[in-house]
Design an enzyme around this catalytic site. Structure first.
Site, PDB file in Angstrom:
ATOM      1  N   ASP A 131       9.127   2.952   2.251  1.00  0.00           N
ATOM      2  CA  ASP A 131       7.934   3.746   2.526  1.00  0.00           C
ATOM      3  C   ASP A 131       7.627   3.609   4.019  1.00  0.00           C
ATOM      4  O   ASP A 131       7.075   2.607   4.461  1.00  0.00           O
ATOM      5  CB  ASP A 131       6.766   3.244   1.671  1.00  0.00           C
ATOM      6  CG  ASP A 131       5.493   4.049   1.929  1.00  0.00           C
ATOM      7  OD1 ASP A 131       5.439   4.784   2.925  1.00  0.00           O
ATOM      8  OD2 ASP A 131       4.548   3.921   1.123  1.00  0.00           O
TER       9      ASP A 131
ATOM     10  N   LYS B 172       2.063  11.203   7.183  1.00  0.00           N
ATOM     11  CA  LYS B 172       1.180  10.940   8.321  1.00  0.00           C
ATOM     12  C   LYS B 172       1.580  11.696   9.595  1.00  0.00           C
ATOM     13  O   LYS B 172       1.238  12.853   9.739  1.00  0.00           O
ATOM     14  CB  LYS B 172       1.051   9.437   8.545  1.00  0.00           C
ATOM     15  CG  LYS B 172       0.316   8.774   7.370  1.00  0.00           C
ATOM     16  CD  LYS B 172      -0.338   7.458   7.690  1.00  0.00           C
ATOM     17  CE  LYS B 172      -1.355   7.122   6.606  1.00  0.00           C
ATOM     18  NZ  LYS B 172      -0.988   6.021   5.740  1.00  0.00           N
TER      19      LYS B 172
ATOM     20  N   PHE C 222       0.857  -1.184   0.000  1.00  0.00           N
ATOM     21  CA  PHE C 222       0.000   0.000   0.000  1.00  0.00           C
ATOM     22  C   PHE C 222       0.892   1.233   0.000  1.00  0.00           C
ATOM     23  O   PHE C 222       1.631   1.482   0.947  1.00  0.00           O
ATOM     24  CB  PHE C 222      -0.960   0.065   1.200  1.00  0.00           C
ATOM     25  CG  PHE C 222      -1.864   1.271   1.095  1.00  0.00           C
ATOM     26  CD1 PHE C 222      -3.033   1.214   0.340  1.00  0.00           C
ATOM     27  CD2 PHE C 222      -1.522   2.477   1.685  1.00  0.00           C
ATOM     28  CE1 PHE C 222      -3.837   2.343   0.185  1.00  0.00           C
ATOM     29  CE2 PHE C 222      -2.325   3.605   1.529  1.00  0.00           C
ATOM     30  CZ  PHE C 222      -3.482   3.537   0.787  1.00  0.00           C
TER      31      PHE C 222
HETATM   32  C1  PLP Z   1      -1.094   6.100   4.254  1.00  0.00           C
HETATM   33  C2  PLP Z   1       0.013   5.566   3.461  1.00  0.00           C
HETATM   34  C3  PLP Z   1       0.381   6.149   2.229  1.00  0.00           C
HETATM   35  C4  PLP Z   1      -0.408   7.252   1.577  1.00  0.00           C
HETATM   36  O1  PLP Z   1      -0.500   8.412   2.324  1.00  0.00           O
HETATM   37  P1  PLP Z   1      -1.640   9.483   1.981  1.00  0.00           P
HETATM   38  O2  PLP Z   1      -1.306  10.645   2.865  1.00  0.00           O
HETATM   39  O3  PLP Z   1      -2.956   8.845   2.323  1.00  0.00           O
HETATM   40  O4  PLP Z   1      -1.541   9.795   0.536  1.00  0.00           O
HETATM   41  C5  PLP Z   1       1.484   5.638   1.578  1.00  0.00           C
HETATM   42  N1  PLP Z   1       2.193   4.611   2.078  1.00  0.00           N
HETATM   43  C6  PLP Z   1       1.864   4.024   3.248  1.00  0.00           C
HETATM   44  C7  PLP Z   1       2.699   2.912   3.766  1.00  0.00           C
HETATM   45  C8  PLP Z   1       0.758   4.472   3.967  1.00  0.00           C
HETATM   46  O5  PLP Z   1       0.412   3.857   5.101  1.00  0.00           O
END
Ligand code: PLP
Length: 399
Positions: free
Chosen positions: A225, A254, A140
């Site tokens: 990520d 986040k 994700f």
């Molecule tokens: C939430 C998330 C994203 C995307 O972030 P947004 O601010 O919703 O665009 C990307 N990678 C990971 C691992 C995430 O948990």
């Protein structure tokens, strides 16, 4: 207005791309939130780890408020007096050389994709338009077109094509698969240290050491990520620390916002970011002084208030107590720091949604991921008594 009125307004006028629990929140403080009927809940989702510091943290609020009175947005056509300080503090904290600020997590991911491709052509010498990025099953990384194009979740991807080419998908946690997938055109491997949305999937011990070695040997950029795992969630500032490695590019978002305002960043340890020249990438809001002051305060309280250590300590306690629960429906209980999941056996009546709904009635808000996994990820300021309070209720539902 009543709960049902808010819900029907939302259903009438809003796009239905979410299926929220039927709780209408109006106030938050620390780990607690309140609904419009005055019911109090422990927030065990923490906005998918965007409010690691707890709701409405007073010091982050103050920084935001002070900055909002002074200067909020300059665009990057001019400089501002917050961005250089964020750069310095973030680089020192994370041992990075260069930073590129964006807003949402998905934008940080897109930025990384652009950078590693350009690096691939201009530094590694990949033939034009041939660059490949390797990603994992059940990843994700966000919701933009290029990102959902390499998602393996049909629901996230179906009917949104055509998608950009140049991505290869391999199993998660399998270093051999990475080795095999790499070609002379491979620019980068992008991966989550722990797969959050997939249901808190922790790769086998030693996986990332091997990944690091394979990327080094093949001149492939390792992009981690850490948008969800970063900033204390797993009991370390960055989850890469558990693996004893350093990524070349690290993506955070986040909790960099403390939950106040979207802020994300690409952190670069190699000089991949140097590849970008003026005009080649940007964002109207990226790096604005309001965002920077919020991010600076969000990082500062994380460290000053011992939230990272607390995440480790409370996470270990929470997990070990959960593991004592005996229930035939439970397939697995796992976690690192305060990123914890309970997975039910496939076919369990009602699935994880039913657990989330029962917990809501007992004053705990959490969310199912996929059908059979419930995640517990409260703000990192949770205290032992509060973990005990949650455990009592989780045991009522699952014990
Ligand atoms: C939430 C998330 C994203 C995307 O972030 P947004 O601010 O919703 O665009 C990307 N990678 C990971 C691992 C995430 O948990």
């Amino acid at each position: 207005m009543e709960t049902s009125e808010y819900i029907s307004l939302e259903n009438e006028y809003g796009a239905s791309n979410y299926k929220p629990l039927d709780v209408v929140l109006t106030k938050g403080e620390g780990i607690w939130v309140w609904d419009v009927d005055g019911n109090k809940y422990m927030d065990c989702l923490a906005a998918y780890s965007a409010v690691n510091q707890g709701h409405c943290h007073p010091k982050i609020f103050k920084a935001m408020n002070d900055q909002a009175k002074k200067l909020t947005l300059t665009s990057r056509a001019f400089r501002n007096d917050q961005l250089p300080l964020l750069y310095k503090e973030l680089c020192e904290m994370t041992n990075s050389h260069k930073i590129l600020p964006m807003n949402s997590g998905a934008e940080a991911v897109e930025t990384a994709i652009k950078c590693v491709r350009k690096w691939g052509y201009e530094v590694k010498g990949i033939e034009e338009d041939k660059a490949e990025i390797i990603v994992c099953n059940d990843n994700f990384h966000g919701r933009t077109l290029s990102i959902v194009g390499f998602s393996t979740d049909d629901n996230a991807r179906d009917s949104f094509g055509p998608f950009p080419a140049g991505f290869k998908i391999i199993p998660y946690g399998d270093a051999e698969a990475l080795e095999k997938a790499i070609t002379k055109n491979t620019a980068a491997f992008m991966v989550e240290p722990i797969q959050g949305e997939a249901g808190v999937i922790i790769p086998p011990e030693g996986y990332f050491k091997k990944v690091r070695e394979i990327c080094d040997r093949n001149n492939v950029v390792l992009v981690l990520d850490e948008i969800q795992t970063g900033l204390g969630r797993t009991g370390a500032l960055l989850a890469e620390e558990h693996e004893g490695i350093e990524a070349d590019l690290t993506l955070i978002g986040k909790a960099l916002s403390g939950g106040f305002y979207p802020v994300s960043a690409v952190l670069s340890n190699k000089e991949v970011l140097e590849i970008l020249k003026p005009g080649q990438h940007g964002s109207t809001f990226g790096g604005n002084p309001l965002a920077c002051s919020i991010a600076r305060a969000s990082l500062q309280v994380l460290v000053d208030e011992g939230m990272i250590e607390n995440s480790k300590k409370m996470g270990e306690y929470f997990l070990s107590e959960l593991k004592k629960i005996n229930n035939k429906d439970i397939k697995d209980i796992r976690g690192r720091g305060l990123m914890i999941a309970i997975e039910l056996h496939e076919g369990t009546e009602g699935g994880a949604r039913a657990i989330a709904e029962k917990l809501q009635k007992l004053g705990i808000l959490c969310k199912e991921t996929h059908t059979y996994t419930v995640r517990f990820a409260p703000p990192l300021i949770i205290k032992k008594e509060e973990v005990d309070w949650a455990l009592e209720r989780i045991k009522q539902v699952l014990g």
